[in-house]
Design a protein around this motif. Structure first.
Motif, PDB file in Angstrom:
ATOM      1  N   GLY A 196      71.071  12.177  -5.275  1.00 31.44           N
ATOM      2  CA  GLY A 196      71.786  11.128  -5.994  1.00 31.44           C
ATOM      3  C   GLY A 196      71.161   9.793  -5.671  1.00 31.44           C
ATOM      4  N   GLY A 197      71.481   8.797  -6.470  1.00 29.91           N
ATOM      5  CA  GLY A 197      70.910   7.478  -6.208  1.00 29.91           C
ATOM      6  C   GLY A 197      71.144   6.511  -7.340  1.00 29.91           C
ATOM      7  N   LEU A 198      70.202   5.606  -7.523  1.00 36.75           N
ATOM      8  CA  LEU A 198      70.308   4.519  -8.491  1.00 36.75           C
ATOM      9  C   LEU A 198      69.510   4.830  -9.746  1.00 36.75           C
ATOM     10  CD1 LEU A 198      69.819   1.535  -6.015  1.00 36.75           C
ATOM     11  CD2 LEU A 198      71.986   2.489  -6.847  1.00 36.75           C
ATOM     12  N   SER A 199      69.938   4.240 -10.858  1.00 39.18           N
ATOM     13  CA  SER A 199      69.268   4.448 -12.135  1.00 39.18           C
ATOM     14  C   SER A 199      69.302   3.148 -12.925  1.00 39.18           C
ATOM     15  CB  SER A 199      69.991   5.555 -12.920  1.00 39.18           C
ATOM     16  OG  SER A 199      69.425   5.736 -14.194  1.00 39.18           O
ATOM     17  N   LYS A 200      68.154   2.742 -13.496  1.00 44.43           N
ATOM     18  CA  LYS A 200      68.081   1.474 -14.225  1.00 44.43           C
ATOM     19  C   LYS A 200      67.277   1.623 -15.503  1.00 44.43           C
ATOM     20  CE  LYS A 200      68.616  -3.025 -14.768  1.00 44.43           C
ATOM     21  NZ  LYS A 200      68.984  -3.114 -16.179  1.00 44.43           N
ATOM     22  N   ASP A 201      67.880   1.203 -16.613  1.00 41.35           N
ATOM     23  CA  ASP A 201      67.174   1.143 -17.894  1.00 41.35           C
ATOM     24  C   ASP A 201      66.068   0.102 -17.785  1.00 41.35           C
ATOM     25  OD1 ASP A 201      66.385   1.049 -20.534  1.00 41.35           O
ATOM     26  OD2 ASP A 201      68.215   0.106 -21.274  1.00 41.35           O
TER      27      ASP A 201
END
Length: 195
Positions: free
Chosen positions: A20-25
């Motif tokens: 799991g973690g971070l996600s950025k467009d």
């Protein structure tokens, strides 16, 4: 016969990782419309003898709306963000290959991961309100975009770093085409190997 079957299974190690973690467009036209989000997923790889393994990544990404970005894109400069509601989700189904770049005995393992598959994108109804003040008038205005979804085909590359054989840190970059447009996003995951 049983012995040879056992030897065959032992030679092909199954590796499961929950992460799991971070996600950025990162798409230039839309990156300002979505906040940094989260992602979680599961990876399963089968590793025959050698450095190459193959498997599947399943992941879910969630992002909330950045109202200032939507207001900036759809209202004149003298309008100010007041409120916004909406979200975006991305589900990735990614058959992948992984190649080990470091020796298997190394306490820190570095690999190259690449895949091609489907991205299922869904956006809820988007509502955002802006206020304006142009003396002697002032007020507010709301825009609404209906919910939408698309299925895109694309690619993904990552650089998994395994620590002590159990902890995995993996930056990922994904690009996909949906409805004739190209989209891309970045994710940073931390995972735990179950086997």
């Amino acid at each position: 016969a049983l012995l040879s079957c056992g030897e065959s299974l032992a030679a092909r190690q199954l590796s499961l990782t929950v992460n799991g973690g971070l996600s950025k467009d990162m798409r230039s036209q839309t990156s300002n419309r979505w906040n940094m989000g989260y992602n979680f997923g599961l990876q399963a790889f089968i590793a025959p003898p050698g450095k190459l393994s193959f498997g599947e990544r399943l992941a879910y990404h969630g992002r909330s709306i950045d109202g200032e970005g939507w207001v900036g894109d759809f209202f004149p400069d003298n309008y100010k963000h007041k409120s916004a509601d909406g979200s975006q989700t991305v589900i990735e189904l990614m058959p992948s290959l992984r190649y080990e770049l470091t020796p298997s005995i190394s306490p820190v393992g570095i690999s190259l991961q690449a895949g091609a598959g489907l991205f299922l994108v869904s956006e809820s109804e988007i509502t955002f309100t802006a206020t304006f003040s142009t003396p002697p008038t002032s007020g507010e205005e709301t825009k609404v975009f209906g919910s939408s979804s698309l299925t895109g085909f694309g690619f993904q590359v990552g650089l998994p770093v395994s620590i002590a054989g159990r902890i995995e840190v993996m930056p990922l970059y994904s690009v996909y085409n949906g409805g004739g447009d190209w989209y891309n996003f970045y994710a940073l995951n931390v995972g735990f190997k179950l086997g």
